[in-house]
Write an enzyme that holds these catalytic residues in place. Structure first.
Site, PDB file in Angstrom:
ATOM      1  N   TYR A  62     -10.178 -12.589 -10.239  1.00 13.35           N
ATOM      2  CA  TYR A  62     -11.299 -13.155  -9.459  1.00 13.35           C
ATOM      3  C   TYR A  62     -11.697 -14.795 -10.172  1.00 13.35           C
ATOM      4  CZ  TYR A  62     -11.810  -9.727  -6.060  1.00 13.35           C
ATOM      5  OH  TYR A  62     -11.716  -8.834  -4.893  1.00 13.35           O
ATOM      6  N   GLU A 104     -14.037  -2.576  -4.876  1.00 14.17           N
ATOM      7  CA  GLU A 104     -12.585  -2.372  -5.092  1.00 14.17           C
ATOM      8  C   GLU A 104     -12.406  -1.188  -6.420  1.00 14.17           C
ATOM      9  OE1 GLU A 104     -11.135  -6.119  -5.568  1.00 14.17           O
ATOM     10  OE2 GLU A 104     -11.759  -6.406  -3.400  1.00 14.17           O
ATOM     11  N   ARG A 173       4.433  -5.629   1.278  1.00 17.33           N
ATOM     12  CA  ARG A 173       4.027  -5.797   2.718  1.00 17.33           C
ATOM     13  C   ARG A 173       3.284  -4.567   3.107  1.00 17.33           C
ATOM     14  NH1 ARG A 173       5.877 -10.310   1.465  1.00 17.33           N
ATOM     15  NH2 ARG A 173       7.291 -11.427   2.856  1.00 17.33           N
ATOM     16  N   GLY A 243       2.485  -2.992  17.763  1.00 18.26           N
ATOM     17  CA  GLY A 243       1.060  -2.810  17.783  1.00 18.26           C
ATOM     18  C   GLY A 243       1.149  -1.376  18.427  1.00 18.26           C
TER      19      GLY A 243
END
Length: 357
Positions: A62, A104, A173, A243
């Site tokens: 970050y 997170e 991915r 989809g």
């Protein structure tokens, strides 16, 4: 480019197509507009948190984002960025970073503590590979260590880390999990993307190269709750192309909570229509199913659920009218390319739909 290590988070296809920069810019604008009302960003923030965890983003990243974002703001806005404005932006960006780091961290701990859970990468071997449609395969995976797998929620995704080009940094991915929660193996269903989608390096590798027995690295399942809405309302699932994959888990989950289900799906033909028989079996006989094929194959028009014409709001309205339903009487779930999804969601809202996921 001054921090090449962050490339491990960045999908090259999304960078080349401009999707990644646009997503970052949209997030920054949304944060700035709602900085005093962050509750307005609840769903978007949850999606970001889960996507970051799926990529294994760390708290130290970050500061890199902050420094480069501030440099970009100064470069774009120039003299308009006074010391006061710069300081305010810096404080706001770091405040958002702290919020994400905390959320997170909690999610990482939850994944690690779950039965069969883990943090970081875990090796899985492919135990089966099945052709589902033209250019689409399902692969099932079990851990190399022989231990149980973490229970996933309907609609969640797995993050597959492979490096077919042998690059130093190559982004993993995400693929929707199409196995049922509680199965002993994970399954993902992947379409090899065409040249127009920047060659689909990883998807093509999965479809054409990976074989039973090969080992791949996976991050844990992530993704916010996808089956929302009112369980007393009928659920209308609308998808196009690959989809359809989330419906492999979401439709059974909707049925299990007692919902009536209506399915609309658009595809090129039955040859490119993945998971058709599996989802029809889940829905059972007499289900409300509507298929729209843009290039029907010989015999497609004789299929039980084939419907002439393109899938649009008027076709959805016709089916709902025949069942005595209005757009506000049902919950919509959409899964298609982003632009198509946004367009259809807007059209559904104009017809009276209260919300769509």
């Amino acid at each position: 480019s001054n921090k090449p290590g962050v490339r491990r988070y960045l999908n090259g296809s999304h960078l080349r197509g401009g999707a990644q920069p646009r997503a970052l810019a949209d997030s920054i604008i949304a944060y700035a507009v709602n900085i005093a009302r962050l509750e307005n960003l609840g769903d978007d923030v949850q999606r970001i948190i889960h996507k970051h965890c799926a990529l294994n983003v760390q708290s130290t990243d970050y500061q890199i984002v902050h420094d480069n974002l501030m440099a970009a703001i100064a470069e774009v806005l120039g003299d308009a960025v006074t010391p006061e404005i710069g300081a305010a932006w810096s404080e706001a960006v770091m405040a958002l970073g702290k919020l994400l780091i905390k959320a997170e961290g909690d999610l990482y701990q939850k994944a690690a503590a779950a039965t069969g859970g883990w943090n970081g990468l875990r090796q899985f071997h492919i135990i089966s590979k099945k052709v589902e449609a033209d250019g689409i395969v399902s692969i099932s995976l079990r851990p190399v260590d022989g231990q149980p797998i973490m229970l996933h929620e309907p609609g969640q995704y797995l993050t597959v880390s492979v490096n077919p080009l042998g690059k130093q940094y190559f982004a993993p991915r995400h693929y929707t999990i199409t196995s049922r929660p509680g199965d002993e193996a994970y399954r993902v269903t992947v379409k090899a993307l065409a040249d127009g989608d920047h060659h689909g390096i990883v998807s093509t590798y999965v479809v054409e190269k990976l074989q039973v027995g090969d080992v791949v690295n996976l991050f844990p399942p992530f993704g916010p709750a996808a089956l929302r809405g009112n369980p007393k309302k009928p659920a209308v699932f609308v998808s196009a192309g690959v989809g359809i994959t989330p419906w492999a888990t979401l439709i059974p989950a909707a049925l299990n909570r007692g919902q009536k289900v209506i399915l609309f799906h658009a595809d090129s033909s039955s040859k490119t229509h993945a998971l058709r028989h599996e989802i029809e079996s889940a829905l059972g006989p007499g289900a409300a199913i509507n298929y729209s094929y843009s290039h029907p194959f010989d015999g497609d028009e004789k299929l039980q659920h084939f419907s002439k014409g393109r899938l649009d709001v008027s076709k959805i309205k016709h089916v709902l009218d025949n069942r005595g339903l209005h757009f506000s009487d049902v919950d919509f779930f959409l899964s298609m390319k982003p632009l198509s999804s946004v367009t259809l969601a807007s059209q559904l809202k104009k017809e009276g739909a209260l919300d769509s996921s």
